[in-house]
Write a protein that holds these residues in place. Structure first.
Motif, mmCIF file in Angstrom:
data_model
loop_
_atom_site.group_PDB
_atom_site.id
_atom_site.type_symbol
_atom_site.label_atom_id
_atom_site.label_comp_id
_atom_site.label_asym_id
_atom_site.label_seq_id
_atom_site.Cartn_x
_atom_site.Cartn_y
_atom_site.Cartn_z
ATOM 1 N N GLU A 1 0.811 -1.207 0.000
ATOM 2 C CA GLU A 1 0.000 0.000 0.000
ATOM 3 C C GLU A 1 0.854 1.270 0.000
ATOM 4 O OE1 GLU A 1 -2.877 0.054 3.084
ATOM 5 O OE2 GLU A 1 -3.853 -1.812 2.448
ATOM 6 N N PRO A 2 0.414 2.282 -0.727
ATOM 7 C CA PRO A 2 1.140 3.557 -0.709
ATOM 8 C C PRO A 2 0.858 4.321 0.568
ATOM 9 C CG PRO A 2 -0.824 3.764 -2.051
ATOM 10 C CD PRO A 2 -0.754 2.328 -1.632
ATOM 11 N N LYS A 3 1.874 5.032 1.051
ATOM 12 C CA LYS A 3 1.733 5.791 2.289
ATOM 13 C C LYS A 3 1.910 7.297 2.100
ATOM 14 C CE LYS A 3 0.820 2.353 4.986
ATOM 15 N NZ LYS A 3 -0.517 2.252 5.605
ATOM 16 N N ARG A 4 2.789 7.697 1.188
ATOM 17 C CA ARG A 4 3.012 9.139 1.012
ATOM 18 C C ARG A 4 3.384 9.447 -0.426
ATOM 19 N NH1 ARG A 4 2.541 12.415 4.963
ATOM 20 N NH2 ARG A 4 2.956 14.640 4.605
ATOM 21 N N LEU A 5 2.858 10.571 -0.906
ATOM 22 C CA LEU A 5 3.108 11.044 -2.262
ATOM 23 C C LEU A 5 3.888 12.347 -2.209
ATOM 24 C CD1 LEU A 5 2.384 10.882 -5.389
ATOM 25 C CD2 LEU A 5 0.477 12.394 -4.827
ATOM 26 N N VAL A 6 4.999 12.390 -2.942
ATOM 27 C CA VAL A 6 5.813 13.600 -3.021
ATOM 28 C C VAL A 6 6.054 13.922 -4.495
ATOM 29 C CG1 VAL A 6 8.045 14.675 -2.511
ATOM 30 C CG2 VAL A 6 6.943 13.213 -0.797
ATOM 31 N N GLY B 1 -11.220 25.761 -0.254
ATOM 32 C CA GLY B 1 -10.141 26.400 -0.990
ATOM 33 C C GLY B 1 -9.341 25.430 -1.834
ATOM 34 N N PRO B 2 -8.185 25.883 -2.352
ATOM 35 C CA PRO B 2 -7.338 25.050 -3.211
ATOM 36 C C PRO B 2 -6.919 23.770 -2.495
ATOM 37 C CG PRO B 2 -6.627 27.339 -3.278
ATOM 38 C CD PRO B 2 -7.626 27.232 -2.167
ATOM 39 N N ALA B 3 -6.726 22.708 -3.290
ATOM 40 C CA ALA B 3 -6.386 21.402 -2.717
ATOM 41 C C ALA B 3 -5.126 20.835 -3.355
ATOM 42 C CB ALA B 3 -7.569 20.456 -2.857
ATOM 43 N N VAL B 4 -4.810 19.625 -2.977
ATOM 44 C CA VAL B 4 -3.515 19.008 -3.237
ATOM 45 C C VAL B 4 -3.132 18.960 -4.709
ATOM 46 C CG1 VAL B 4 -4.551 16.697 -3.194
ATOM 47 C CG2 VAL B 4 -2.105 16.961 -2.708
ATOM 48 N N PHE B 5 -4.072 18.754 -5.612
ATOM 49 C CA PHE B 5 -3.747 18.630 -7.035
ATOM 50 C C PHE B 5 -4.074 19.899 -7.825
ATOM 51 C CE2 PHE B 5 -3.698 13.702 -7.581
ATOM 52 C CZ PHE B 5 -2.400 13.678 -7.054
ATOM 53 N N LEU B 6 -4.062 21.043 -7.152
ATOM 54 C CA LEU B 6 -4.350 22.304 -7.828
ATOM 55 C C LEU B 6 -3.420 22.548 -9.011
ATOM 56 C CD1 LEU B 6 -5.894 25.061 -7.826
ATOM 57 C CD2 LEU B 6 -4.027 25.929 -6.391
ATOM 58 N N LEU B 7 -2.139 22.194 -8.875
ATOM 59 C CA LEU B 7 -1.135 22.474 -9.906
ATOM 60 C C LEU B 7 -0.749 21.236 -10.703
ATOM 61 C CD1 LEU B 7 1.212 24.849 -7.860
ATOM 62 C CD2 LEU B 7 -0.649 25.467 -9.420
ATOM 63 N N LEU B 8 -1.583 20.226 -10.683
ATOM 64 C CA LEU B 8 -1.219 18.976 -11.356
ATOM 65 C C LEU B 8 -0.940 19.189 -12.840
ATOM 66 C CD1 LEU B 8 -0.927 15.935 -10.617
ATOM 67 C CD2 LEU B 8 -3.215 15.620 -11.577
ATOM 68 N N ASP B 9 -1.703 20.072 -13.483
ATOM 69 C CA ASP B 9 -1.527 20.275 -14.912
ATOM 70 C C ASP B 9 -0.247 21.044 -15.252
ATOM 71 O OD1 ASP B 9 -2.291 22.758 -13.995
ATOM 72 O OD2 ASP B 9 -3.931 23.025 -15.431
ATOM 73 N N ALA B 10 0.501 21.485 -14.238
ATOM 74 C CA ALA B 10 1.766 22.175 -14.470
ATOM 75 C C ALA B 10 2.947 21.213 -14.593
ATOM 76 C CB ALA B 10 2.034 23.180 -13.344
ATOM 77 N N LEU B 11 2.729 19.942 -14.319
ATOM 78 C CA LEU B 11 3.809 18.963 -14.456
ATOM 79 C C LEU B 11 4.231 18.842 -15.918
ATOM 80 C CD1 LEU B 11 2.743 16.112 -12.011
ATOM 81 C CD2 LEU B 11 4.573 17.797 -11.715
ATOM 82 N N LYS B 12 5.501 18.485 -16.123
ATOM 83 C CA LYS B 12 6.067 18.342 -17.450
ATOM 84 C C LYS B 12 6.644 16.933 -17.613
ATOM 85 C CE LYS B 12 5.414 22.745 -18.241
ATOM 86 N NZ LYS B 12 4.341 23.208 -19.166
ATOM 87 N N PRO B 13 6.775 16.461 -18.857
ATOM 88 C CA PRO B 13 7.458 15.183 -19.075
ATOM 89 C C PRO B 13 8.846 15.206 -18.433
ATOM 90 C CG PRO B 13 6.358 15.872 -21.083
ATOM 91 C CD PRO B 13 6.237 17.027 -20.120
ATOM 92 N N GLY B 14 9.159 14.141 -17.724
ATOM 93 C CA GLY B 14 10.419 14.067 -17.009
ATOM 94 C C GLY B 14 10.313 14.415 -15.543
ATOM 95 N N SER B 15 9.221 15.067 -15.129
ATOM 96 C CA SER B 15 9.014 15.336 -13.704
ATOM 97 C C SER B 15 8.917 14.022 -12.944
ATOM 98 C CB SER B 15 7.733 16.150 -13.490
ATOM 99 O OG SER B 15 7.812 17.417 -14.091
ATOM 100 N N THR B 16 9.326 14.031 -11.696
ATOM 101 C CA THR B 16 9.314 12.813 -10.903
ATOM 102 C C THR B 16 8.192 12.835 -9.872
ATOM 103 O OG1 THR B 16 10.961 13.734 -9.380
ATOM 104 C CG2 THR B 16 11.770 12.367 -11.197
ATOM 105 N N VAL B 17 7.682 11.647 -9.608
ATOM 106 C CA VAL B 17 6.632 11.420 -8.618
ATOM 107 C C VAL B 17 7.124 10.313 -7.703
ATOM 108 C CG1 VAL B 17 4.243 10.742 -8.227
ATOM 109 C CG2 VAL B 17 4.837 12.088 -10.263
ATOM 110 N N ASN B 18 7.290 10.606 -6.428
ATOM 111 C CA ASN B 18 7.814 9.625 -5.478
ATOM 112 C C ASN B 18 6.708 9.126 -4.558
ATOM 113 O OD1 ASN B 18 10.571 10.050 -6.366
ATOM 114 N ND2 ASN B 18 10.501 11.982 -5.243
ATOM 115 N N ILE B 19 6.579 7.823 -4.485
ATOM 116 C CA ILE B 19 5.565 7.218 -3.626
ATOM 117 C C ILE B 19 6.256 6.285 -2.629
ATOM 118 C CG2 ILE B 19 3.567 5.685 -3.515
ATOM 119 C CD1 ILE B 19 2.686 6.761 -6.201
ATOM 120 N N THR B 20 6.134 6.627 -1.364
ATOM 121 C CA THR B 20 6.654 5.759 -0.304
ATOM 122 C C THR B 20 5.605 4.713 0.023
ATOM 123 O OG1 THR B 20 7.979 7.564 0.609
ATOM 124 C CG2 THR B 20 7.556 5.674 2.046
#
Length: 223
Positions: free
Chosen positions: A73-78, A136-155
């Protein structure tokens, strides 16, 4: 579930009045779409994958571009590029067949469908987050600003940090959501980050689009 064997992805459903997206399921190999919170589902959810046996040892993982991890199971998203650092909550299907939403009283929380694959298993792991809530604004407010090559870390619960690399960020009209492209079966570990996008239709009380981040497992290390 062993890392070498993956079932087809299972159903995903819209989350809430403010966070809603189309979803797909595999029932006898057929993908079925669900387009709105209030609408009747067009099919039944697929069978969840078989979890890893209790007490299975934590694997030793070396960085590689050809990974497959066991269920955990995933525990944290960075997501460094957009300053996301949030815990996970598991999401389940409600009695009406829709995916229950993450709590709206917590703007820094992401959900994952626990009936599907976990991040790092072969298949498409689904992670959902609000773009905003009533407060108000939430966790994925800027999700569409990600670019190819950006990293997503899941603990993960097994102590492994799975690092995904973004392949593309796409915006789809909810009326023409490509379920096969987003939820189609994959033989490699994939990640889909999903939130609302486009304009907000006040009459319908819904956003017009969905933002979907497509990413693949790039490396894995013990925390």
């Amino acid at each position: 579930m062993a890392a070498t064997s993956a079932p087809s992805p299972v159903a995903e459903r819209p989350l809430s009045r403010r966070l809603m997206w189309p979803a797909a399921s595999v029932v006898l190999g057929a993908l079925l779409m669900y387009n709105s919170l209030g609408g009747a589902p067009s099919g039944t959810p697929g069978v969840p994958p078989v979890p890893v046996a209790a007490g299975a040892p934590t694997p030793s993982v070396s960085p590689t571009t050809d990974l497959a991890l066991p269920r955990s199971e995933p525990k944290r998203l960075v997501i460094p590029a957009i300053a996301v650092d949030a815990p996970f909550t598991p999401l389940t299907l409600g009695a009406d067949g829709h995916l229950n939403a993450p709590p709206e009283n917590n703007n820094n929380l992401v959900g994952w469908y626990k009936g599907g694959v976990t991040p790092g298993e072969p298949g498409s792991a689904i992670v959902a987050g609000h773009v905003d809530t009533k407060t108000g604004p939430a966790v994925f407010l800027l999700l569409d600003a990600l670019k190819p090559g950006s990293t997503v870390n899941i603990t993960r619960a097994d102590g492994i940090v799975a690092t995904f690399k973004v392949d593309s960020v796409q915006t789809f009209s909810k009326a023409e959501f490509p379920d096969q492209e987003v939820y189609g079966k994959t033989s490699t570990p994939q990640l889909r980050l999903i939130t609302c996008g486009g304009s907000y239709d006040r009459q319908a009380k819904d956003y017009t689009d969905n933002v979907v981040v497509f990413a693949h497992l790039d490396s894995a290390n013990t925390a």
